[in-house]
Design an enzyme around this catalytic site. Structure first.
Site, PDB file in Angstrom:
ATOM      1  N   HIS A   1      -1.050  -3.025   1.497  1.00 29.33           N
ATOM      2  CA  HIS A   1      -1.338  -3.849   0.481  1.00 29.33           C
ATOM      3  C   HIS A   1      -2.802  -3.845   0.606  1.00 29.33           C
ATOM      4  CE1 HIS A   1      -1.949  -6.994  -2.355  1.00 29.33           C
ATOM      5  NE2 HIS A   1      -0.521  -6.594  -2.454  1.00 29.33           N
TER       6      HIS A   1
ATOM      7  N   ASP B   1       7.580  -5.320  -2.923  1.00 28.09           N
ATOM      8  CA  ASP B   1       8.156  -4.332  -3.555  1.00 28.09           C
ATOM      9  C   ASP B   1       9.554  -3.972  -2.618  1.00 28.09           C
ATOM     10  OD1 ASP B   1       7.332  -4.055  -6.166  1.00 28.09           O
ATOM     11  OD2 ASP B   1       5.677  -2.970  -5.541  1.00 28.09           O
TER      12      ASP B   1
HETATM   13  N1  ACO Z   1       2.693   4.734   3.889  1.00 27.31           N
HETATM   14  C1  ACO Z   1       1.907   5.324   4.634  1.00 27.31           C
HETATM   15  N2  ACO Z   1       0.879   5.025   4.812  1.00 27.31           N
HETATM   16  C2  ACO Z   1      -0.008   4.135   3.998  1.00 27.31           C
HETATM   17  C3  ACO Z   1       0.644   3.335   3.150  1.00 27.31           C
HETATM   18  C4  ACO Z   1       1.993   3.737   2.948  1.00 27.31           C
HETATM   19  N3  ACO Z   1       2.674   2.852   2.252  1.00 27.31           N
HETATM   20  N4  ACO Z   1      -0.235   2.595   2.679  1.00 27.31           N
HETATM   21  C5  ACO Z   1      -1.459   2.930   2.948  1.00 27.31           C
HETATM   22  N5  ACO Z   1      -1.231   3.934   4.204  1.00 27.31           N
HETATM   23  C6  ACO Z   1      -2.598   4.493   4.754  1.00 27.31           C
HETATM   24  C7  ACO Z   1      -3.126   5.256   4.061  1.00 27.31           C
HETATM   25  O1  ACO Z   1      -2.581   6.623   3.846  1.00 27.31           O
HETATM   26  C8  ACO Z   1      -4.416   5.244   4.568  1.00 27.31           C
HETATM   27  O2  ACO Z   1      -4.488   5.919   5.652  1.00 27.31           O
HETATM   28  P1  ACO Z   1      -5.864   6.749   6.204  1.00 27.31           P
HETATM   29  O3  ACO Z   1      -6.906   6.009   6.395  1.00 27.31           O
HETATM   30  O4  ACO Z   1      -5.427   7.469   7.398  1.00 27.31           O
HETATM   31  O5  ACO Z   1      -6.061   7.634   5.069  1.00 27.31           O
HETATM   32  C9  ACO Z   1      -4.765   3.856   4.952  1.00 27.31           C
HETATM   33  O6  ACO Z   1      -3.211   3.464   5.315  1.00 27.31           O
HETATM   34  C10 ACO Z   1      -5.279   3.049   3.741  1.00 27.31           C
HETATM   35  O7  ACO Z   1      -4.484   3.212   2.512  1.00 27.31           O
HETATM   36  P2  ACO Z   1      -5.045   3.162   1.065  1.00 27.31           P
HETATM   37  O8  ACO Z   1      -4.233   3.857   0.487  1.00 27.31           O
HETATM   38  O9  ACO Z   1      -6.419   3.468   1.273  1.00 27.31           O
HETATM   39  O10 ACO Z   1      -5.019   1.497   0.807  1.00 27.31           O
HETATM   40  P3  ACO Z   1      -5.181   0.823  -0.359  1.00 27.31           P
HETATM   41  O11 ACO Z   1      -5.646  -0.491  -0.200  1.00 27.31           O
HETATM   42  O12 ACO Z   1      -6.047   1.789  -1.544  1.00 27.31           O
HETATM   43  O13 ACO Z   1      -3.768   1.052  -1.285  1.00 27.31           O
HETATM   44  C11 ACO Z   1      -1.555   0.546  -1.687  1.00 27.31           C
HETATM   45  C12 ACO Z   1      -2.857  -0.101  -1.112  1.00 27.31           C
HETATM   46  C13 ACO Z   1      -1.690   1.324  -2.794  1.00 27.31           C
HETATM   47  C14 ACO Z   1      -0.458  -0.690  -2.003  1.00 27.31           C
HETATM   48  C15 ACO Z   1      -1.177   1.616  -0.487  1.00 27.31           C
HETATM   49  O14 ACO Z   1      -0.765   0.672   0.764  1.00 27.31           O
HETATM   50  C16 ACO Z   1       0.152   2.224  -0.991  1.00 27.31           C
HETATM   51  O15 ACO Z   1       0.161   3.506  -1.692  1.00 27.31           O
HETATM   52  N6  ACO Z   1       1.517   1.743  -0.705  1.00 27.31           N
HETATM   53  C17 ACO Z   1       2.525   2.329  -1.114  1.00 27.31           C
HETATM   54  C18 ACO Z   1       2.965   2.035  -2.683  1.00 27.31           C
HETATM   55  C19 ACO Z   1       3.545   0.533  -2.803  1.00 27.31           C
HETATM   56  O16 ACO Z   1       4.142  -0.153  -2.062  1.00 27.31           O
HETATM   57  N7  ACO Z   1       2.709  -0.114  -3.905  1.00 27.31           N
HETATM   58  C20 ACO Z   1       3.018  -1.516  -4.195  1.00 27.31           C
HETATM   59  C21 ACO Z   1       2.066  -2.263  -3.545  1.00 27.31           C
HETATM   60  S1  ACO Z   1       2.390  -4.037  -4.081  1.00 27.31           S
HETATM   61  C22 ACO Z   1       2.157  -4.197  -5.690  1.00 27.31           C
HETATM   62  O17 ACO Z   1       1.353  -3.457  -6.420  1.00 27.31           O
HETATM   63  C23 ACO Z   1       3.081  -5.304  -6.365  1.00 27.31           C
END
Ligand code: ACO
Length: 371
Positions: A257, A308
């Site tokens: 998140h 989710d």
């Molecule tokens: N699985 C694996 N790795 C992850 C995940 C995940 N679900 N989420 C974050 N990471 C990792 C990223 O790869 C990144 O790693 P790195 O620094 O080695 O590159 C690090 O954690 C930071 O992640 P970001 O994607 O930069 O975090 P951001 O704040 O931009 O994104 C998000 C947040 C979009 C929710 C992300 O965690 C994600 O894509 N999750 C999966 C999709 C999801 O569940 N979305 C629903 C969110 S809740 C909602 O909107 C209702």
């Protein structure tokens, strides 16, 4: 110049609708745990739009207004029937028919506060009817008219299945609606606010927000979680599947998140509901697989489930088609989007940030035959 990718940490507005402070989520100052355990979704709608909980007569009036406005124009039913329902995603359908609603609302462009409040009721009332009509029409069934004697949560399940739902399902669905209703300046809410800050109408704001919610990094993740669970199939496959995904640097849907680093306070409620409902349905494996995924992803990556993750197995247990999970999110979040839209109108200024230009300079036009 602003250089924060994805606007991380940027405070873009003031708001009194909801807050996330130290991983505690509140709607108008009420802790989400308190509301999830006690409130009806109708009370939450009132709270979000008025800043306080309703008295009984105020709640009765809102329930009545929602019920009276739940029918959708015959023309929209005809549009749904003649659209390619068997191939279109319900979120694309919802985005289109919500936009279409404006065509049949003579107050669509009336920007007075009174008209906006009436349109708020109409939108909140009609969105579940659109989703359920779409779902039934694509199954070759007739849409079911809303029943004025049922609560908002019960009516959705009734219009979907044609059967009066049991109390456990209604309570679970009501709680899910309460938990998804608002969430500060998430991507779709920000989208709605940007849209209406141009003084565009409320239908445009909600249509834009639905488009933003559709993506798998936002609301679309709940459907993606169920796809992952089905792909894994059985509890004994979880470890190898998740390890492989992590090794391949794939995202595990339903985890992580932007704002919560200590966990999403909504997830524990949905986890508990998933546990209870999967026992009732005799399909405990969806909960067991989810819990095992959580354990692995948390240990390996330090990532925690978001709203989710467990909502997928909750909705599946309620017998809901998987591609309707995100439309359900939209039904609930419409209440929050509307609260933010009304707040934006109250103290509006165009939202127009800047971009840090990283492109070429001093280019000169070259005639096409010389390129
Ligand atoms: N699985 C694996 N790795 C992850 C995940 C995940 N679900 N989420 C974050 N990471 C990792 C990223 O790869 C990144 O790693 P790195 O620094 O080695 O590159 C690090 O954690 C930071 O992640 P970001 O994607 O930069 O975090 P951001 O704040 O931009 O994104 C998000 C947040 C979009 C929710 C992300 O965690 C994600 O894509 N999750 C999966 C999709 C999801 O569940 N979305 C629903 C969110 S809740 C909602 O909107 C209702």
């Amino acid at each position: 110049m602003l250089k924060t990718k994805g606007l991380e940490g940027v405070v873009a507005t003031t708001s009194s609708v909801s807050s996330i402070i130290d991983s505690v989520l509140t709607y108008q100052g009420f802790n989400i745990d308190d509301l999830a355990n006690n409130a009806s979704f109708e009370e939450v709608i009132y709270l979000l739009w008025n800043g306080r909980l309703p008295k009984q007569d105020e709640l009765n009036l809102l329930v009545e207004e929602l019920s009276e406005n739940a029918f959708i124009p015959e023309a929209i039913l005809d549009q749904i029937k003649t659209s390619p329902v068997e191939i279109v995603h319900p979120m694309a359908a919802l985005r289109s028919w919500v936009s279409s609603l404006a065509l049949y609302d003579e107050e669509a462009d009336d920007m007075s506060e009174e008209a906006n409040r009436r349109k708020a009721i109409r939108l909140q009332a009609k969105i579940p009817t659109i989703v359920t009509a779409f779902s039934r029409i694509r199954e070759g069934k007739d849409p079911i008219a809303p029943n004025k004697d049922l609560s908002y949560a019960a009516n959705f399940l009734y219009m979907l299945t044609g059967k009066k739902p049991d109390e456990i399902s209604v309570n679970a669905f009501n709680k899910a609606l309460v938990l998804h209703a608002d969430h500060e300046l998430n991507a779709s809410t920000f989208t709605a606010r940007v849209c209406v800050a141009t003084l565009s109408d409320i239908y445009s704001g909600i249509t834009a927000a639905i488009g933003a919610l559709k993506g798998p990094l936002h609301g679309g993740a709940n459907e993606a979680v169920m796809a992952t669970l089905i792909d894994i199939g059985e509890v004994e496959n979880v470890e190898s599947y998740i390890r492989k995904s992590l090794d391949n640097k794939e995202k595990i849907m339903g985890f992580g998140h932007r704002v919560y680093k200590d966990g999403d306070p909504r997830a524990k409620h949905l986890k508990e509901m998933s546990n209870q409902l999967t026992v009732i349905t005799g399909e405990k494996k969806w909960y067991d697989m989810s819990a095992k995924i959580e354990e692995l992803v948390t240990n390996e990556k330090g990532l925690l489930p978001n709203v989710d993750f467990y909502s997928a197995s909750v909705y599946h247990s309620l017998g809901i088609k998987h591609d309707l999970f995100t439309p359900i999110f939209a039904i609930s979040r419409t209440s929050g989007w509307i609260a933010h839209i009304l707040e934006q109108y109250e103290n509006n200024r165009l939202i127009r940030p800047r971009a840090d230009y990283i492109g070429a300079f001093n280019q000169k036009y070259i005639a096409i035959h010389s390129r």
